[in-house]
Design an enzyme around this catalytic site. Structure first.
Site, mmCIF file in Angstrom:
data_model
loop_
_atom_site.group_PDB
_atom_site.id
_atom_site.type_symbol
_atom_site.label_atom_id
_atom_site.label_comp_id
_atom_site.label_asym_id
_atom_site.label_seq_id
_atom_site.Cartn_x
_atom_site.Cartn_y
_atom_site.Cartn_z
ATOM 1 N N ASP A 35 0.833 -1.196 0.000
ATOM 2 C CA ASP A 35 0.000 0.000 0.000
ATOM 3 C C ASP A 35 0.873 1.254 0.000
ATOM 4 O O ASP A 35 1.618 1.508 0.948
ATOM 5 C CB ASP A 35 -0.896 -0.011 1.238
ATOM 6 C CG ASP A 35 -2.150 0.833 1.066
ATOM 7 O OD1 ASP A 35 -2.188 1.639 0.127
ATOM 8 O OD2 ASP A 35 -3.083 0.670 1.864
ATOM 9 N N ASP A 36 0.803 2.025 -1.088
ATOM 10 C CA ASP A 36 1.623 3.241 -1.253
ATOM 11 C C ASP A 36 3.115 2.909 -1.279
ATOM 12 O O ASP A 36 3.946 3.652 -0.742
ATOM 13 C CB ASP A 36 1.343 4.259 -0.153
ATOM 14 C CG ASP A 36 -0.044 4.862 -0.230
ATOM 15 O OD1 ASP A 36 -0.804 4.499 -1.141
ATOM 16 O OD2 ASP A 36 -0.381 5.696 0.633
ATOM 17 N N CYS A 74 -5.404 4.210 -4.651
ATOM 18 C CA CYS A 74 -5.440 2.775 -4.363
ATOM 19 C C CYS A 74 -6.708 2.049 -4.778
ATOM 20 O O CYS A 74 -6.648 1.005 -5.439
ATOM 21 C CB CYS A 74 -5.163 2.545 -2.893
ATOM 22 S SG CYS A 74 -6.166 3.551 -1.798
ATOM 23 N N LYS A 124 -6.374 -5.109 3.252
ATOM 24 C CA LYS A 124 -7.228 -4.003 2.818
ATOM 25 C C LYS A 124 -8.198 -4.436 1.722
ATOM 26 O O LYS A 124 -7.787 -4.906 0.674
ATOM 27 C CB LYS A 124 -6.332 -2.858 2.318
ATOM 28 C CG LYS A 124 -7.060 -1.582 1.942
ATOM 29 C CD LYS A 124 -6.024 -0.508 1.674
ATOM 30 C CE LYS A 124 -6.633 0.818 1.269
ATOM 31 N NZ LYS A 124 -5.596 1.874 1.157
ATOM 32 N N HIS A 126 -11.449 -2.309 0.729
ATOM 33 C CA HIS A 126 -11.606 -0.985 0.106
ATOM 34 C C HIS A 126 -12.387 -1.011 -1.204
ATOM 35 O O HIS A 126 -12.162 -0.211 -2.094
ATOM 36 C CB HIS A 126 -10.214 -0.373 -0.121
ATOM 37 C CG HIS A 126 -10.242 1.131 -0.189
ATOM 38 N ND1 HIS A 126 -9.194 1.867 -0.698
ATOM 39 C CD2 HIS A 126 -11.184 2.032 0.173
ATOM 40 C CE1 HIS A 126 -9.483 3.148 -0.644
ATOM 41 N NE2 HIS A 126 -10.691 3.274 -0.116
ATOM 42 N N HIS A 224 1.607 2.313 3.919
ATOM 43 C CA HIS A 224 0.668 3.435 3.941
ATOM 44 C C HIS A 224 0.800 4.203 5.257
ATOM 45 O O HIS A 224 1.061 3.622 6.304
ATOM 46 C CB HIS A 224 -0.744 2.870 3.787
ATOM 47 C CG HIS A 224 -1.813 3.884 3.505
ATOM 48 N ND1 HIS A 224 -2.243 4.801 4.448
ATOM 49 C CD2 HIS A 224 -2.569 4.106 2.399
ATOM 50 C CE1 HIS A 224 -3.207 5.536 3.925
ATOM 51 N NE2 HIS A 224 -3.421 5.145 2.681
ATOM 52 N N ASP A 285 0.016 -0.561 -5.097
ATOM 53 C CA ASP A 285 -1.259 -0.121 -5.665
ATOM 54 C C ASP A 285 -1.163 1.230 -6.348
ATOM 55 O O ASP A 285 -2.029 1.591 -7.146
ATOM 56 C CB ASP A 285 -2.351 -0.108 -4.598
ATOM 57 C CG ASP A 285 -2.032 0.819 -3.423
ATOM 58 O OD1 ASP A 285 -0.882 1.295 -3.319
ATOM 59 O OD2 ASP A 285 -2.932 1.058 -2.600
ATOM 60 N N ASN A 286 -0.140 1.999 -6.037
ATOM 61 C CA ASN A 286 0.136 3.292 -6.701
ATOM 62 C C ASN A 286 1.542 3.689 -6.298
ATOM 63 O O ASN A 286 2.215 2.963 -5.557
ATOM 64 C CB ASN A 286 -0.892 4.363 -6.300
ATOM 65 C CG ASN A 286 -1.221 4.402 -4.819
ATOM 66 O OD1 ASN A 286 -2.344 4.111 -4.415
ATOM 67 N ND2 ASN A 286 -0.236 4.728 -3.988
ATOM 68 N N LYS A 303 2.193 9.323 -5.597
ATOM 69 C CA LYS A 303 0.774 9.007 -5.487
ATOM 70 C C LYS A 303 -0.050 10.269 -5.733
ATOM 71 O O LYS A 303 0.378 11.369 -5.399
ATOM 72 C CB LYS A 303 0.491 8.459 -4.082
ATOM 73 C CG LYS A 303 -0.969 8.145 -3.797
ATOM 74 C CD LYS A 303 -1.170 7.689 -2.366
ATOM 75 C CE LYS A 303 -2.640 7.414 -2.078
ATOM 76 N NZ LYS A 303 -2.867 6.945 -0.698
#
Length: 612
Positions: A35-36, A74, A124, A126, A224, A285-286, A303
């Site tokens: 994540d991130d 994300c 996650k 989401h 994240h 994810d990004n 991001k």
């Protein structure tokens, strides 16, 4: 003179056995999402300083896709992974996952169940939570240990998600299978999800046997933000234990903890002998989030932006299923995250003709098995077709600024009562539901609402409610109100849905066609963010960037401003330093036209009525 006959016979037998295994036994499929995760922050990608020996081992013994594109934030990336569609074609391009994916779009676990896969989700989600049909269990995961919203917003030690964005109301958001997970507060999230993933591997081997194919989707919350108070101190290794940038130091520790979890996961797969028939994919994810310590150096941006640093995420492919000829290959073939859906289908020998709607992804099966002799099935990637305008990271205050947001069609609105009644607490009284809504959204503090271990009480809103409603959404639309929930699927508060407006104006967007990439509506900031640990070695960092970016001056003295339009050759100029739109007007106009086509047709935005 050639190889001896017996050696050739052994090779032929090995190839035959490999093909027979692939044909008869679908592999275990493991998807790991950071994540991130900054693209500079895995040491084997571009020589970063964060220690990631377990991921580095996957790279050494795997295949690397260096032109693997995701979305700039994300939830849309996760929607593309799950459905094989661009997020703009399933109403998932808005930030923060405000809107669930319609149930008519099967996600990976339901698709793979057609090949007898048992599916597991960790971390996650989401992708919506209006009712149980939209949670991991409802979307086809046999087992899950997940949180449903964007983040645990207090820190990585307390499992609390959004409840009210304008008040200090935070509620537990952690789920074990279909019920709340209790007693987990005070446990670092990297440990929680890492342990759950390895537990599922051992459980699968014991309960179903290693011959039964497993699909495991692990979506770590790290790295994240928030970065404070940070991970356990033992994860902050040199040189980050001495730098002044505490945010970057804590971020590095989160990456190290994720790497440890990945090592434990691969060890579990090896110990159960499942690794010999496993396909593992790892990506972010990004791009890395600069305010939270992530870096994508020397790619431009982060991001939230359409620069390469926000959308071009290296993907690692590893596992015993991967043929030997693919090991150690770095491929620059064009790939989009949506391509994994049809790829997994082909690997599992599942025909997608049963689906009612087409997908955007293209199978890259032959790229996995013959990466040096096969070209990508795609020549273009739609990077951002949202048609709404998002500014870059604002360096002055570290905030994300959104302007000129154009909402897609038919987004559902719900009040709190329907959410409380229909989602997690079906037996709650309407009086209690109203009380809970008023308690959170009144202009009062949230006295009496604690962050202790989650409690599950259907009759009282004064305990920790195991849910994460996001309300009063804020800056993306002036239409947000205190009394509305901009949410997942379900029922319109009015008798019928509003008439959908026309397609949104093309205020911004981005796509790549072969080596050319176009960007519209992207404001320019400094955009090249030097990792803090390199500040004292600036000359070496710049020398490396010049070589990687293929330029003589770095960073450029005047960065191209793409608020209107820019064209880049990202093969020869991967760091997006030279705008070619004036030099190549015909190509620029062609890409603008193509971007409009891909962004506007088809656009089956869901009204998300009960039958979707």
């Amino acid at each position: 003179a050639g190889a001896p006959v017996h050696v050739l016979a052994q090779v032929a037998a090995a190839v035959f056995m490999f093909s027979m295994v692939h044909a008869s036994t679908p592999p275990h499929i493991v998807v790991v999402v950071g994540d991130d995760l900054g693209t500079y922050d895995i040491s084997s990608y571009r020589g970063g300083n964060i220690s990631t020996p377990n991921v580095d081992k996957l790279v050494t013994n795997g295949l690397l896709f260096t032109s693997h594109y995701v979305y700039k934030i994300c939830s849309p990336t996760r929607s593309s992974l799950g459905t094989g569609r661009y997020p703009f074609h399933i109403s998932q391009e808005l930030p923060e996952g405000y809107h669930a994916i319609g149930l008519k779009y099967p996600l990976l676990p339901k698709m793979l169940s057609r090949a007898n896969y048992i599916s597991y989700h960790v971390g996650k989600h989401h992708l919506g939570f209006y009712n149980r049909s939209y949670t991991p269990a409802g979307r086809g995961f046999t087992h899950s240990f997940s949180f449903l919203c964007a983040s645990h917003d207090v820190n990585h030690w307390d499992q609390a998600g959004h409840f009210c964005t304008t008040q200090a109301c935070w509620r537990a958001d952690l789920w074990n299978e279909t019920g709340p997970a209790v007693g987990k507060n005070g446990t670092y999230s990297g440990w929680l999800y890492g342990q759950a993933a390895t537990d599922y591997v051992y459980s699968h081997a014991n309960k179903y046997g290693i011959a039964r194919p497993m699909f495991l989707q692990v979506e770590y919350f790290v790295p994240h933000g928030p970065t404070s108070p940070g991970p356990p101190k033992e994860y902050i290794l040199p040189p980050f234990d001495t730098i002044e940038d505490i945010t970057r130091a804590n971020y590095s520790g989160m990456v190290v903890s994720m790497d440890e979890a990945i090592g434990n996961l691969t060890e579990a797969l090896t110990h159960t002998t499942m690794w010999t028939n496993t396909l593992l994919i790892l990506f972010g994810d990004n791009g890395g989030a600069v305010p939270d310590g992530g870096r994508n150096w020397p790619l431009r941006g982060c991001k939230w932006t359409n620069w390469e640093g926000g959308t071009r995420q290296t993907a690692v492919v590893s596992g015993g299923w991967l043929p030997q000829r693919s090991i150690g290959v770095r491929s620059d073939a064009l790939v989009h995250v949506a391509d994994w859906f049809p790829t997994f289908a082909e690997i599992a020998n599942i025909s997608l003709s049963y689906m009612d709607t087409s997908i955007d992804g293209l199978s890259i099966y032959t790229l996995l098995t013959h990466p040096t002799t096969t070209t990508s099935p795609r020549t273009e990637v739609l990077i951002d077709g949202s048609g709404w305008k998002m500014d870059s990271f604002n360096e002055e205050n570290g905030l994300l600024c959104t302007v000129n947001a154009t909402l897609p069609r038919g987004l559902a609105w719900h009040n709190y009562n329907s959410l409380l009644t229909n989602m997690i607490m079906p037996n709650i009284s309407s009086e209690t539901a109203t009380l809970c809504a008023q308690h959170c959204c009144a202009n009062t503090s949230c006295t009496g609402w604690s962050l202790t271990a989650p409690k599950y009480d259907r009759n009282s809103c004064k305990a920790d409610l195991p849910c994460c409603w996001l309300v009063n959404g804020g800056s993306a639309s002036p239409s947000y109100t205190k009394d509305s929930f901009y949410g997942s699927s379900g029922r319109q508060p009015s008798p019928s849905p509003p008439s959908p407006p026309g397609p949104p104006a093309l205020l911004s967007g981005s796509m790549r066609l072969n080596q050319y990439k176009i960007i519209l509506g992207q404001k320019t900031y400094p955009d090249w963010y030097l990792p803090s640990e390199l500040v004292n070695d600036n000359s070496s960092a710049v020398a490396y960037a010049k070589k990687f970016c293929n330029v003589s001056i770095f960073p450029p003295t005047q960065a191209p401003n793409c608020e209107k339009v820019c064209l880049f050759d990202v093969v020869s100029d991967p760091c997006e330093t030279q705008d070619l739109s004036a030099e190549l007007p015909a190509i620029t106009q062609h890409l603008i036209s193509r971007l409009r086509v891909l962004s506007s047709a088809p656009t089956p935005y869901d009204t998300c009525l009960p039958d979707c």
